[in-house]
Motif scaffolding. Structure first.
Motif, PDB file in Angstrom:
ATOM      1  N   LEU A  24       0.744  -1.095  -0.045  1.00  0.00           N
ATOM      2  CA  LEU A  24      -0.026  -0.079   0.069  1.00  0.00           C
ATOM      3  C   LEU A  24       1.037   1.377   0.046  1.00  0.00           C
ATOM      4  CD1 LEU A  24      -3.062   1.014   0.161  1.00  0.00           C
ATOM      5  CD2 LEU A  24      -2.847   1.031   2.602  1.00  0.00           C
ATOM      6  N   ALA A  25       1.957   1.129   0.775  1.00  0.00           N
ATOM      7  CA  ALA A  25       2.937   2.314   1.014  1.00  0.00           C
ATOM      8  C   ALA A  25       4.064   1.690   1.738  1.00  0.00           C
ATOM      9  CB  ALA A  25       1.859   3.599   1.946  1.00  0.00           C
ATOM     10  N   PRO A  26       5.125   2.637   1.641  1.00  0.00           N
ATOM     11  CA  PRO A  26       6.372   1.854   2.414  1.00  0.00           C
ATOM     12  C   PRO A  26       5.895   1.479   3.704  1.00  0.00           C
ATOM     13  CG  PRO A  26       7.133   3.904   0.997  1.00  0.00           C
ATOM     14  CD  PRO A  26       5.467   3.741   1.032  1.00  0.00           C
ATOM     15  N   ASP A  27       6.545   0.386   4.240  1.00  0.00           N
ATOM     16  CA  ASP A  27       6.204  -0.121   5.437  1.00  0.00           C
ATOM     17  C   ASP A  27       5.006  -0.758   5.654  1.00  0.00           C
ATOM     18  OD1 ASP A  27       8.435   1.108   5.915  1.00  0.00           O
ATOM     19  OD2 ASP A  27       7.686   2.355   7.435  1.00  0.00           O
ATOM     20  N   LEU A  28       3.958  -0.304   4.710  1.00  0.00           N
ATOM     21  CA  LEU A  28       2.609  -0.855   5.013  1.00  0.00           C
ATOM     22  C   LEU A  28       2.013  -1.854   3.784  1.00  0.00           C
ATOM     23  CD1 LEU A  28       0.824   2.893   5.627  1.00  0.00           C
ATOM     24  CD2 LEU A  28       2.003   1.085   7.210  1.00  0.00           C
ATOM     25  N   VAL A  47       0.295  -5.097  10.653  1.00  0.00           N
ATOM     26  CA  VAL A  47      -0.150  -3.615  10.211  1.00  0.00           C
ATOM     27  C   VAL A  47      -1.612  -4.004   9.641  1.00  0.00           C
ATOM     28  CG1 VAL A  47       0.320  -2.009   8.609  1.00  0.00           C
ATOM     29  CG2 VAL A  47       2.021  -2.862   9.846  1.00  0.00           C
ATOM     30  N   PHE A  92      -4.158  -4.207  12.447  1.00  0.00           N
ATOM     31  CA  PHE A  92      -4.440  -2.805  12.934  1.00  0.00           C
ATOM     32  C   PHE A  92      -5.290  -1.924  12.111  1.00  0.00           C
ATOM     33  CE2 PHE A  92      -3.260   1.770  13.341  1.00  0.00           C
ATOM     34  CZ  PHE A  92      -3.707   1.636  14.594  1.00  0.00           C
ATOM     35  N   VAL A  93      -5.205  -2.154  10.653  1.00  0.00           N
ATOM     36  CA  VAL A  93      -6.004  -1.216   9.938  1.00  0.00           C
ATOM     37  C   VAL A  93      -7.542  -1.486   9.910  1.00  0.00           C
ATOM     38  CG1 VAL A  93      -6.635  -0.731   7.168  1.00  0.00           C
ATOM     39  CG2 VAL A  93      -3.965  -0.758   8.311  1.00  0.00           C
ATOM     40  N   VAL A 110       2.056  -1.050  17.699  1.00  0.00           N
ATOM     41  CA  VAL A 110       2.386  -1.578  16.367  1.00  0.00           C
ATOM     42  C   VAL A 110       3.549  -0.755  15.598  1.00  0.00           C
ATOM     43  CG1 VAL A 110       1.413  -1.597  14.043  1.00  0.00           C
ATOM     44  CG2 VAL A 110       0.040  -2.173  15.972  1.00  0.00           C
ATOM     45  N   VAL A 111       3.741   0.591  15.916  1.00  0.00           N
ATOM     46  CA  VAL A 111       5.114   1.225  15.278  1.00  0.00           C
ATOM     47  C   VAL A 111       5.879   0.702  15.920  1.00  0.00           C
ATOM     48  CG1 VAL A 111       6.051   3.425  14.635  1.00  0.00           C
ATOM     49  CG2 VAL A 111       3.433   3.165  14.391  1.00  0.00           C
ATOM     50  N   PHE A 131       7.116  -2.515  14.749  1.00  0.00           N
ATOM     51  CA  PHE A 131       7.774  -2.794  13.462  1.00  0.00           C
ATOM     52  C   PHE A 131       8.887  -1.981  13.284  1.00  0.00           C
ATOM     53  CE2 PHE A 131       8.604  -0.519   9.413  1.00  0.00           C
ATOM     54  CZ  PHE A 131       7.802  -1.545   8.380  1.00  0.00           C
ATOM     55  N   VAL A 132       9.391  -0.973  14.298  1.00  0.00           N
ATOM     56  CA  VAL A 132      10.721  -0.370  14.167  1.00  0.00           C
ATOM     57  C   VAL A 132      11.808  -1.581  14.633  1.00  0.00           C
ATOM     58  CG1 VAL A 132      12.323   1.102  15.596  1.00  0.00           C
ATOM     59  CG2 VAL A 132      10.034   2.184  14.739  1.00  0.00           C
TER      60      VAL A 132
END
Lengths: 499, 509
Positions: free
Chosen positions: A67-71, A133, A136-137, A180-181, A184-185
């Protein structure tokens, strides 16, 4: 990609697209809307069944879309996800039928059914999410889709309930977001089932991983209504009955409970979580919530409020089962996802039928209602027995496995909690059953507000409640059958503890 | 000159809107609208073509009159500028069509309302100038053009509160410009050049640079309504004509932010410290919480939206501490999070621009329909004006930062940068901001769902007005779709993605 690979996406589309079209229809296009609703619901059940058969035949499903970088939007099919998706799909179909009957002639049905479809899209999305992710969405999407349903009636009470609902869920969502972030990190995009990723990072980031675990637990714990995050649930029962059914059995609370299951089993892994003693606080909280919810339920005269506190209590059975390591406990927890759903939805349908047909909302008004609405109250009685844990209803199976698991894990105090809770369940459900069947109706003459003369209420309201009561019985009686919820739950649980 | 056709684009981005702005003055009201609309379309087309050329060539440089710095003036269309120009064009064209329809359908406007067109096109030219200039004095001219046309637009409605707010805005704008200009003079005196590229090589640490840095930063902060210099914004943006509120909140405050970001990243590295970044970040966090809290306590829709701007701009300030390296951190390590922080800055700018303009345009629709924007005007909006209610819902969700909106992506990147850089203390502010934003967004939606009383007026609203609001709300969501491409385009050129190393020069190539 073959057509089969698109199936998980099609499962979502089967409710998303009808929902979008419903928003565009005019209010008076009832027939088309009904066709879309039921068509989507049936299609969803068929699609889930198709995926299930293909999965059993060894097919794997992975739909990934950056969908997007990271996502990365990722849909995966695994047994646990299918289990939840199946529950959502089947109960949604039943609830759709019920909602069509319940809202006959009510205003703003376009809006209602539009958001209704969004809601189930979100809950099947949660079931099929492949990574944290995506989960979470859909988890946040569920909040947004249910808010308009909670405030649907637009009364002051409904609007206030909506506000409470939002404060809790948005708060939980924000906490979950940060966690969640953070995950991810540290760990990159975490896919469900890749527990070795987290296990490998444990050495260096022990404190951080512990903090993240509890942040995520708090995030999903709001929807799972774990004490002290349960406050929204009893308040939001002002919503129309089909919404309550959806909130309490299929979508919202189940999303939270399912989140706890995913977090412990498929993100951290049950071994790691128990070796870090992350599960003890969860077990204690869950046990407390079970007792607390039951005690509060005792004192409610409003039927739906009593049911709501009962939900708070029953949901924590799932959390408790997750928190006690072992195949049997896990089986009990996972199977209760389904069992609690089918029993509680029966009770909300029954409460809705009574309110629609006679306008009764209080337990004290129910004297002799069993004679007026025998099918509805028979179904209610089945579900109530199940909640108490009487064989052969489904609830007995859950409690049986939870108790066995507790002995297995050497935590007999859990069994005490279960026993006390069963006693309390009996104390707040049996009076309703007793009044309905054994008390004489009060003197005042009551009139039916709706429904045909030769049937206790509208057929669209009656059929769903009888069907889900049938499910509750069947899930208990045929628990050992090869396609029962218990068998699936057991298979899922056994796989968790493979060496 | 084989490169003539492409290198002319930066100049056209400024020249075309100015030409049309001057052209519109020769028409009476009706003709002014058509020529203004033509100017908007032309400028949008030029923007699209210029961005396409910049994507093809990785950035364009134009020397005005063919003179090279230090003598001549240089316009630089690099990827960062291209993205800001694109944002301005998309917001601009939607607001232009809204304004055309709005000004035509409203009959209680003052006679000067058609001056909207020349002022708005001048503003557009000034904004493009801000994004393109590579020279401190040029930037000053662009800032002045933007400031004066913005004040002109602010008082267009002619109502006393707008005049009062406009006067206050004028004072802040002038003070801010003077502060900035003083800083420019100091730098010119010390280093003898105004060109950013030359300056970034020449600056040295010392009192002069620090003083210039402080003056210019304060001036730009006042113009962007960054906390604690935000006081002028809510009354001004809350009392203007809807298209003007949209333009000022979405675009004008972003122009001075853009310059601030450029100056910090490209010029002032030598004089910046980790603590300076933290200080600015604290201002940002305070803005997020204070602005959102104020928004929660407003009674009028437009004031809620205006206070929300103060909060949303705060997120932009929170990017600065994440760009400045802590002592002892290696640049290579920091690239993990500086890239995320830059992405957060760009996406927060974009999503706020689209969402906020959408909200102001939707508020305009509500004012037309109900005659005012008090709480009662929102009652039963979902049933009365589903399209506008939907626009407000979408834009509000993007502001709150719920997935999968542009605002969500911005906050994801901001949090990621904060956690990865070890500056986890920004996370609670981001979290509290989302929470409070949800509070006022759903306060609006709650009213929109509540049943209305029958005496609420519901005057007809041109369909186009509602469409423009919805278009921008949808844009605030869909900017997440091309994110991969946008970011790789941005990353192709400094300063995007690079860290500010305290004590070292700028990052210009």
């Amino acid at each position: 990609m073959t057509l089969q690979q698109w199936l998980p996406l099609l499962i979502l589309i089967s409710s998303l697209v009808p929902g979008c079209i419903i928003f565009l229809l005019r209010e008076e296009q009832v027939a088309l809307r009904t066709v879309l609703n039921l068509g989507g619901a049936v299609a969803k059940v068929v699609l889930v069944a198709w995926v299930f058969l293909a999965y059993r035949a060894g097919e794997t499903f992975a739909f990934d879309f950056a969908l997007a970088p990271d996502l990365t939007f990722s849909l995966r099919v695994d047994q646990l996800g299918l289990f939840f998706a199946g529950l959502s799909a089947v109960l949604w179909l039943v609830t759709t039928v019920y909602a069509i009957g319940y809202l006959e002639g009510a205003p703003h049905r376009r809006r209602f059914f539009g958001f209704f479809s969004m809601c189930v899209t979100a809950s099947t999305g949660i079931a099929l999410s492949g990574n944290v992710v995506t989960f979470f969405v859909f988890y946040e999407f569920l909040t947004l889709a249910t808010y308009p349903l909670v405030v649907h009636r637009g009364t002051e009470k409904a609007v206030n309930a909506g506000r409470t609902y939002l404060w809790y869920t948005i708060g939980g969502g924000s906490v979950l977001f940060v966690a969640v972030v953070g995950l991810f990190v540290i760990a990159g995009p975490v896919y469900f089932g890749d527990t070795h990723v987290i296990a490998g990072l444990m050495e260096e980031n022990r404190t951080m991983m512990t903090v993240l675990f509890f942040l995520m637990l708090a995030g999903v714990g709001v929807k799972a209504a774990i004490f002290p995050l349960h406050g929204w649930l009893p308040v939001s029962m002002v919503a129309p009955a089909p919404v309550s059914a959806l909130l309490h059995a299929v979508a919202v609370v189940k999303a939270g409970a399912f989140g706890i299951v995913r977090l412990v089993y498929d993100v951290y892994g049950v071994e790691l979580a128990s070796s870090m003693s992350l599960l003890t606080p969860l077990a204690v909280l869950a046990a407390f919530t079970i007792i607390y919810g039951s005690v509060r339920a005792l004192f409610q005269d409003d039927i739906k409020k009593r049911l709501a506190f009962s939900t708070v209590s029953q949901l924590s059975y799932i959390a408790l089962g997750v928190a006690v390591p072992g195949v049997l406990s896990s089986t009990g927890a996972i199977v209760h996802l389904v069992h609690q759903g089918i029993m509680k939805i029966t009770m909300f349908f029954a409460a809705g039928n009574i309110a629609e047909t006679y306008g009764f909302h209080k337990v004290s008004q129910l004297n002799g209602i069993g004679r007026r609405m025998p099918w509805t109250m028979a179904s209610f009685t089945v579900a109530a027995f199940g909640m108490i844990g009487l064989p052969p209803v489904a609830g007995f199976v859950s409690k049986w496995y939870l108790s066995l698991g507790a002995f297995d894990a050497g935590s007999p105090w859990v069994v005490v909690v279960l026993l006390v809770s069963s006693g309390l369940n009996a104390a707040y459900f049996l009076p309703i059953v007793y009044r309905a069947w054994f008390c004489e109706p009060d003197g005042a003459e009551v009139h039916k507000l709706c429904g045909p003369a030769n049937l206790e209420t509208r057929a669209f309201l009656l059929a769903p409640v009888v069907i889900t009561a049938g499910f509750s019985l069947a899930a208990g009686i045929f628990a050992a059958a090869p396609n029962s919820p218990l068998t699936f739950a057991r298979q899922i649980a056994e796989r968790l503890y493979l060496p | 000159m084989t490169d003539f056709p492409t290198s002319i684009w930066p100049a056209l981005l400024v020249a075309v809107p100015i030409t049309f702005a001057l052209g519109t003055v020769f028409f009476a009201a009706a003709g002014r609208m058509w020529s203004g609309l033509a100017g908007s379309v032309a400028t949008t087309l030029v923007s699209a073509l210029a961005i396409a050329a910049a994507v093809r060539e990785g950035g364009l440089i134009h020397h005005l009159g063919g003179w090279e710095p230090p003598l001549g003036i240089l316009l630089r269309l690099d990827p960062l500028a291209a993205v800001f120009i694109g944002m301005t064009a998309l917001t601009g064209i939607a607001v232009s069509f809204y304004a055309a329809s709005y000004l035509r359908s409203q009959d209680d406007l003052p006679r000067g309302a058609s001056l909207f067109w020349p002022l708005w096109l001048m503003l557009w030219a000034g904004l493009n100038g801000m994004f393109l200039s590579n020279d401190l004095f040029n930037l000053f001219v662009a800032i002045e053009v933007v400031g004066i046309s913005a004040v002109g637009l602010a008082v267009l409605s002619g109502k006393p509160p707008a005049l009062m707010a406009g006067l206050r805005y004028l004072l802040v704008a002038i003070t801010g410009s003077m502060s900035y200009l003083f800083g420019v003079a100091l730098l010119f005196g010390a280093y003898g050049t105004l060109d950013l590229t030359l300056l970034s090589a020449a600056v040295e640490p010392g009192a002069t640079t620090v003083f210039a840095l402080v003056l210019m930063t304060l001036g730009l902060m006042a113009k962007s309504a960054f906390f604690p210099l935000h006081f002028w914004l809510p009354p001004a943006h809350g009392s203007e004509l809807p298209p003007v509120s949209a333009l000022l909140s979405a675009l004008v405050v972003k122009g001075s932010f853009y310059i601030l970001l450029r100056l910090w990243a490209e010029v002032f590295g030598v004089s910046l410290t980790f603590a300076a970044g933290q200080l600015i970040g604290v201002c940002g966090a305070a803005a997020v919480i204070w602005g959102s809290w104020q928004a929660l306590n407003q009674d009028r829709l437009k004031l809620i939206i205006a206070h929300s701007s103060v909060a949303q701009l705060g997120y932009l300030l929170m990017v600065f501490p994440l760009l400045i390296l802590a002592p002892g951190t290696a640049v290579a390590v920091a690239s993990d999070w500086t890239s995320s922080a830059w992405t957060a800055a760009v996406y927060q700018t974009l999503s706020h621009a689209f969402a906020k303009s959408s909200l102001f345009l939707a508020a305009g629709v509500i004012v037309i329909a109900a005659g005012h924007d008090c709480r009662e005007s929102l009652l039963d909006l979902v049933a009365r004006r589903p399209m506008t209610a939907f626009a407000i819902g979408l834009a509000g969700i993007s502001l709150t930062g719920l997935p999968p909106s542009g605002g969500f992506f911005a906050k994801w990147m901001l949090l990621k940068a904060a956690i990865a850089s070890g500056q986890w203390w920004w996370a609670p502010a981001v979290l509290a901001g989302s929470f409070l934003t949800a509070g006022y967004v759903f306060m609006i939606l709650r009213l929109a769902f509540a049943p209305g009383n029958s005496d609420t007026e519901n005057r007809p609203v041109p369909r186009g007005l509602e469409s423009a609001a919805l278009l921008l709300a949808v844009a605030s969501f869909f900017i997440i779709v091309p994110a991969e491409a946008v970011i790789s385009f941005l990353e192709s050129s400094a300063p995007f993605g690079s860290a500010i190393v305290p004590g070292e020069g700028g990052v210009l190539p």
